[in-house]
Design an enzyme around this catalytic site. Structure first.
Site, PDB file in Angstrom:
ATOM      1  N   GLU A 263       1.397   0.239  -4.889  1.00 40.47           N
ATOM      2  CA  GLU A 263       0.522   1.322  -5.177  1.00 40.47           C
ATOM      3  C   GLU A 263       1.472   2.471  -5.098  1.00 40.47           C
ATOM      4  O   GLU A 263       2.262   2.398  -3.885  1.00 40.47           O
ATOM      5  CB  GLU A 263      -0.577   1.227  -4.083  1.00 40.47           C
ATOM      6  CG  GLU A 263      -1.248   2.653  -4.442  1.00 40.47           C
ATOM      7  CD  GLU A 263      -2.683   2.958  -3.106  1.00 40.47           C
ATOM      8  OE1 GLU A 263      -3.448   3.501  -3.449  1.00 40.47           O
ATOM      9  OE2 GLU A 263      -2.033   2.665  -1.915  1.00 40.47           O
TER      10      GLU A 263
ATOM     11  N   ASP B  63       0.687  -1.416  -0.168  1.00 45.27           N
ATOM     12  CA  ASP B  63       0.052   0.014   0.124  1.00 45.27           C
ATOM     13  C   ASP B  63       0.525   1.289  -0.092  1.00 45.27           C
ATOM     14  O   ASP B  63       1.842   1.443   0.827  1.00 45.27           O
ATOM     15  CB  ASP B  63      -0.795   0.004   1.189  1.00 45.27           C
ATOM     16  CG  ASP B  63      -1.766   1.256   1.446  1.00 45.27           C
ATOM     17  OD1 ASP B  63      -2.641   1.314   0.482  1.00 45.27           O
ATOM     18  OD2 ASP B  63      -1.425   1.969   2.302  1.00 45.27           O
TER      19      ASP B  63
END
Length: 589
Positions: free
Chosen positions: A297, A263
């Site tokens: 990401e 993330d």
């Protein structure tokens, strides 16, 4: 599955008829181990800042905490299970207690069709066991991998998962660690790989006690949206780096996972070389010989982390590509607020579908800064494409899904583009059958923290023109209310059979026609603008060509002739292309 047994630096380990407990607490001279039902045991302080003790005859399932010199008791930051939430004791989990029966060898990346899900909202039960009951449905649709939003233990009963404070411990609301392993084994039995979203850029606001006994875990030299950064580049940062690198190894090794999605890596601050991400990728690539898929990401859109060597990922396998979502979303909805204002041009539509990133070093108006770098040299499978995901739905004030915002013919056209493109597609849970209920932002905080979350959520949207009326702002669902979480759970009684059949057909076509071409598509395609929101994109697949003709507009247009043979069509592609018409073609052999 693995070549040898990994020895963990952090967390409990079962050895020599007992359990060895370890805690990195360099700021503490004395630490005591507190095992339920036993007297306190002084731990031995090592020169490297660790405190250790081997307790003989202690069985799996023992619950324990650490007592600091101040007397305060804290859980193990590397706890494998927190049965009573973030403030309770940790439970010692024996990794050898679960008897794996599978002979899973993994799935190659080119065969992957991802499906993102939130465990609590995916099934009525909201558990690992409940999710396992839906695996036959996913296999029937054509899904070959699930990507699970973070499961690391968080405060409260429901949460997106990005507020976790125990990276090694599956949240008890979903079940026990062995339940997660059983889910993985059930998925593998159906040919479905399992990837997990992990968060290494911050800890959640409740349940993290590290600063009390390991202040060097954080640094004020770097700032993040959550405050002081995790210290990955200081002189004594090796235990911190190992804490997270071993966490990645732990999930892949002990849970037989097939990959991880990291993330918001742009928020990981690290000036050292190699930095944490390169260090982690090297460790994981060297450790596992089976297919392991490492996804990023990264708002900075850095193509260097996605490079290939001899056709295989050198470091990271692929990146979630928000750009492809944005150009397709704008085409279908014509929204122009916020960052969507930067994605309305047809040139960017074609460029993004063909090459990956929309902005490749150019100035991005929304950021008022350059973004990205050239990506056409990368193969399409270095990008994960989607038209819905948890962020793009849940970060809307009312959590609307795309099929609530756009017309059915637009949804079908967009699905036809991204599910058959050579990028790796990712569906969001319920998308395949036309789910209409929202996916909202939810958490289970109390008191001042809950009020701060509510206030922040309302302030975030008050800047947009549609929320100029304060009364509309007050209608934004309370992120801390149970009703908000329950409204986000999938309603499996509302399946649109026609919508589901379309997705099943698209994924069958991908499997039979597109996937065999992927190994020969070595780099991005070429895009031609045909008209407003209408493009032709061509990818070279060895001696053949894969051709997309897409009219993502409400106008009728004429496309250039092509000798390629069509294999999928939606809309009207006669002498001219009608509105929302998509045609895929391939050169004959």
């Amino acid at each position: 599955m693995k070549d040898d047994v990994l020895k963990w630096t952090h967390g409990p380990s079962f050895e020599d008829g007992g359990i060895r407990f370890k805690l990195w607490a360099p700021a503490e001279e004395r630490i005591a181990l507190m095992v339920e039902g036993r007297d306190a045991i002084a731990m031995e302080r090592k020169e490297n800042g660790f405190h250790e003790i081997l307790v003989n005859g202690l069985p799996a399932g023992a619950r324990y905490m650490f007592a600091l010199s101040s007397g305060q008791r804290v859980p193990d930051p590397a706890s494998r299970f927190q049965p009573d939430d973030v403030g309770g004791p940790s439970e010692a989990i024996d990794p050898g207690a679960y008897l794996w029966r599978e002979s899973w060898v993994g799935r190659e990346w080119r065969d992957i069709v991802l499906y993102e899900l939130h465990l609590g909202a995916f099934s009525p039960e909201g558990t690992f066991a409940g999710a396992a009951l839906k695996l036959d449905h996913l296999a029937d649709v054509g899904v070959t991998a699930v990507e699970i939003m973070p499961v690391s233990d968080f405060k409260g009963r429901w949460n997106w998962g990005y507020d976790g404070t125990f990276p090694y411990a599956p949240d008890a609301s979903y079940g026990r660690p062995e339940d997660f392993k059983a889910f993985v084994e059930s998925a593998h039995a159906r040919g479905i790989a399992v990837l997990l979203d992990v968060v290494y850029n911050h800890f959640g606001p409740e349940g993290n006690f590290l600063s009390l006994y390991a202040p060097d875990f954080f640094t004020s030299r770097h700032k993040t949206p959550w405050g002081d950064a995790i210290q990955f580049d200081g002189p004594d940062s090796r235990p911190v780096r190992d804490f997270f690198i071993e966490n990645a190894e732990y999930w892949l090794d002990e849970f037989h996972l097939d990959g991880l999605r990291f993330d918001a890596v742009h928020a990981i601050k690290d000036d050292s070389r190699p930095d944490l991400l390169d260090d982690m990728a090297a460790r994981l690539r060297a450790r596992f010989s089976r297919p392991i898929h490492l996804l990023l990401e990264n708002e900075d859109n850095v193509p260097q982390r996605l490079t290939r060597r001899s056709g295989k990922p050198d470091r990271y396998t692929a990146q979630w590509n928000d750009d492809i979502h944005h150009v397709l979303h704008v085409a279908a909805t014509h929204e122009a607020c916020g960052y969507y204002a930067a994605y309305g041009s047809t040139e960017l539509l074609g460029k993004t579908i063909a090459e990956g990133f929309a902005y490749q070093g150019e100035m991005m108006p929304y950021r008022n800064a350059p973004r990205g770098a050239p990506s056409a040299q990368l193969p399409p499978d270095a990008f994960v494409s989607f038209i819905q995901n948890h962020d793009q739905i849940g970060n809307r004030a009312f959590g609307e899904r795309l099929n609530v915002l756009a017309r059915p013919e637009a949804i079908r056209a967009l699905a036809g583009v991204y599910l058959l493109a050579p990028q790796i597609p990712m569906l969001f849970m319920g998308e395949e059958w036309g789910a209409t209920q929202p996916f909202l932002f939810f958490c289970d905080f109390k008191g001042e923290l809950a009020e701060a979350v509510r206030k922040g959520r309302r302030e975030e949207f008050s800047r947009f023109p549609e929320f100029a009326d304060p009364k509309r702002v007050l209608k934004i669902p309370d992120p801390c209310a149970q009703s908000t979480f329950l409204a986000s759970k999938l309603d499996w009684t509302q399946i649109d059979a026609t919508h589901l059949a379309t997705y099943r057909d698209l994924l069958k076509t991908r499997r039979e026609i597109v996937q065999p071409l992927l190994p020969s598509i070595r780099h991005g395609g070429q895009a031609l603008v045909v008209g407003e929101q209408a493009v032709r994109v061509i990818w070279r697949a060895g001696e053949r060509r894969l051709v997309l003709d897409a009219n993502l507009s409400s106008s009728t247009l004429t496309f250039p002739a092509t000798a390629a043979q069509p294999f999928w069509l939606c809309g009207d592609a006669g002498a001219s292309f009608g509105p929302w018409t998509v045609r895929w073609s391939i050169d004959p052999e």
